[in-house]
Enzyme design. Structure first.
Site, PDB file in Angstrom:
ATOM      1  N   ASP A  10      39.712  34.632  41.847  1.00 18.45           N
ATOM      2  CA  ASP A  10      39.088  35.775  42.516  1.00 18.45           C
ATOM      3  C   ASP A  10      39.769  37.055  42.050  1.00 18.45           C
ATOM      4  O   ASP A  10      40.940  37.041  41.644  1.00 18.45           O
ATOM      5  CB  ASP A  10      39.200  35.649  44.040  1.00 18.45           C
ATOM      6  CG  ASP A  10      38.356  36.710  44.756  1.00 18.45           C
ATOM      7  OD1 ASP A  10      37.172  36.870  44.387  1.00 18.45           O
ATOM      8  OD2 ASP A  10      38.877  37.372  45.665  1.00 18.45           O
ATOM      9  N   GLU A  12      39.947  41.534  42.948  1.00 19.81           N
ATOM     10  CA  GLU A  12      39.556  42.693  43.746  1.00 19.81           C
ATOM     11  C   GLU A  12      39.515  43.892  42.802  1.00 19.81           C
ATOM     12  O   GLU A  12      40.302  43.966  41.841  1.00 19.81           O
ATOM     13  CB  GLU A  12      40.539  42.939  44.889  1.00 19.81           C
ATOM     14  CG  GLU A  12      40.621  41.807  45.909  1.00 19.81           C
ATOM     15  CD  GLU A  12      39.317  41.510  46.617  1.00 19.81           C
ATOM     16  OE1 GLU A  12      38.464  42.431  46.706  1.00 19.81           O
ATOM     17  OE2 GLU A  12      39.136  40.374  47.075  1.00 19.81           O
ATOM     18  N   GLU A  55      35.699  53.321  50.194  1.00 16.38           N
ATOM     19  CA  GLU A  55      34.930  52.137  50.573  1.00 16.38           C
ATOM     20  C   GLU A  55      35.523  50.868  49.980  1.00 16.38           C
ATOM     21  O   GLU A  55      35.454  49.785  50.571  1.00 16.38           O
ATOM     22  CB  GLU A  55      33.461  52.278  50.167  1.00 16.38           C
ATOM     23  CG  GLU A  55      33.208  52.544  48.692  1.00 16.38           C
ATOM     24  CD  GLU A  55      33.184  54.027  48.339  1.00 16.38           C
ATOM     25  OE1 GLU A  55      32.525  54.360  47.327  1.00 16.38           O
ATOM     26  OE2 GLU A  55      33.795  54.826  49.066  1.00 16.38           O
ATOM     27  N   HIS A  60      39.458  45.707  50.656  1.00 11.85           N
ATOM     28  CA  HIS A  60      40.631  44.898  50.295  1.00 11.85           C
ATOM     29  C   HIS A  60      41.964  45.481  50.744  1.00 11.85           C
ATOM     30  O   HIS A  60      43.003  44.830  50.591  1.00 11.85           O
ATOM     31  CB  HIS A  60      40.666  44.623  48.789  1.00 11.85           C
ATOM     32  CG  HIS A  60      40.469  45.828  47.918  1.00 11.85           C
ATOM     33  ND1 HIS A  60      41.268  46.943  47.972  1.00 11.85           N
ATOM     34  CD2 HIS A  60      39.538  46.078  46.952  1.00 11.85           C
ATOM     35  CE1 HIS A  60      40.872  47.821  47.067  1.00 11.85           C
ATOM     36  NE2 HIS A  60      39.801  47.328  46.439  1.00 11.85           N
ATOM     37  N   HIS A 157      39.659  41.310  52.303  1.00  9.54           N
ATOM     38  CA  HIS A 157      39.157  40.443  51.241  1.00  9.54           C
ATOM     39  C   HIS A 157      40.167  40.420  50.101  1.00  9.54           C
ATOM     40  O   HIS A 157      39.888  40.875  48.991  1.00  9.54           O
ATOM     41  CB  HIS A 157      37.800  40.949  50.739  1.00  9.54           C
ATOM     42  CG  HIS A 157      36.682  40.703  51.685  1.00  9.54           C
ATOM     43  ND1 HIS A 157      35.604  39.887  51.398  1.00  9.54           N
ATOM     44  CD2 HIS A 157      36.469  41.160  52.943  1.00  9.54           C
ATOM     45  CE1 HIS A 157      34.773  39.863  52.434  1.00  9.54           C
ATOM     46  NE2 HIS A 157      35.277  40.634  53.382  1.00  9.54           N
ATOM     47  N   ASP A 162      41.335  34.735  49.500  1.00  3.96           N
ATOM     48  CA  ASP A 162      39.980  34.293  49.174  1.00  3.96           C
ATOM     49  C   ASP A 162      40.005  33.064  48.274  1.00  3.96           C
ATOM     50  O   ASP A 162      39.155  32.168  48.397  1.00  3.96           O
ATOM     51  CB  ASP A 162      39.200  35.427  48.506  1.00  3.96           C
ATOM     52  CG  ASP A 162      38.733  36.473  49.513  1.00  3.96           C
ATOM     53  OD1 ASP A 162      39.085  36.347  50.705  1.00  3.96           O
ATOM     54  OD2 ASP A 162      38.020  37.412  49.117  1.00  3.96           O
TER      55      ASP A 162
END
Length: 241
Positions: A10, A12, A55, A60, A157, A162
């Site tokens: 994963d 970010e 945003e 995260h 997140h 994750d």
């Protein structure tokens, strides 16, 4: 043959569009071999060399200040380490198009091979979930709820948390496939055993006294007719008493 190496992956980022200036700010990869997580993992934060949209930070929790406090290097400092870690593995990713797009953008900036050129196989758990549960929610949160996986530690997140959740989701989604394969293997083994030749077991029936006497009388008649021991008695070592 060496065991299959999989990496739960994963990232970010600063936004949604790798072709429009967005960058990776966190990478996590958890290695799994034979459906068991190993200790060979990679978790890195990267400074994006640009601002962090509010945003994105809200999703995260990584602001530029947070990354600077972590002494996060730029991607160019760790890109080769990531590429070497991924090389030749099967990548398990939820919405793979997003993460692979960002990794390829970052690799190409450095002149490194793309994910595909590194020999990686890509398995998209989002596509798997859509096929398994058509018309239903298939976000990572929704799948955790479906498979009763605890996600209480997931405040943001983050790539690492994750990955941990996705690993459990992937194992839950594929458990039936491996159970079926195990069942076939057991059935084949049982069939192979059943085909092994078994030794014959013969039941011995002893002659009764009257039958033995009748047989001896028959042999006496053969001896008399032939003028000497018949073949049966000769084979047995001479005349019977």
């Amino acid at each position: 043959m060496s065991p299959s190496r999989q990496i739960i992956l994963d990232t970010e980022t600063t936004g949604l569009y790798p072709g429009s200036g967005d960058r990776i700010v966190e990478f996590a990869g958890l290695e799994m071999v034979n459906r068991h997580l190993t200790e060979q993992n990679l978790h890195l934060y990267m400074h994006p060399e640009r601002d962090m949209p509010e945003e994105a930070a809200a999703v995260h929790g990584l602001t530029i200040k947070v990354l600077e406090e972590k002494n996060a290097p730029v991607f160019a400092k760790v890109g080769r380490e990531i590429a070497d870690f991924l090389r030749g593995a099967e990548l398990i990713i939820h919405n793979a198009k997003f993460d692979v797009g960002f990794l390829n953008m970052e690799f190409e900036r450095m002149g490194l091979p793309t994910v595909e050129a590194l020999g990686c196989k890509i398995t998209d758990t989002l596509a798997m979930a859509r096929a398994m549960f058509p018309g239903q929610k298939v976000s990572l949160d929704a799948l955790c709820s479906r498979f009763e996986i605890d996600r209480s530690k997931r405040v943001y997140h983050g790539a690492l948390i994750d990955c941990e959740l996705l690993g459990e989701v992937y194992l839950a989604m594929t458990r039936g496939q491996f159970s079926l394969a195990d069942s076939f293997a057991e059935s084949a083994a049982e069939a192979a055993v059943s085909r092994q030749p078994r030794p014959a077991v013969l039941k011995v029936i002893r002659a009764e006294a009257a039958e033995i006497a009748e047989h001896e009388a028959y042999l006496d008649a053969l001896d008399k007719a032939g003028g000497g021991p018949c073949a049966w008695r000769a084979h047995a070592g001479g005349e019977s008493a």
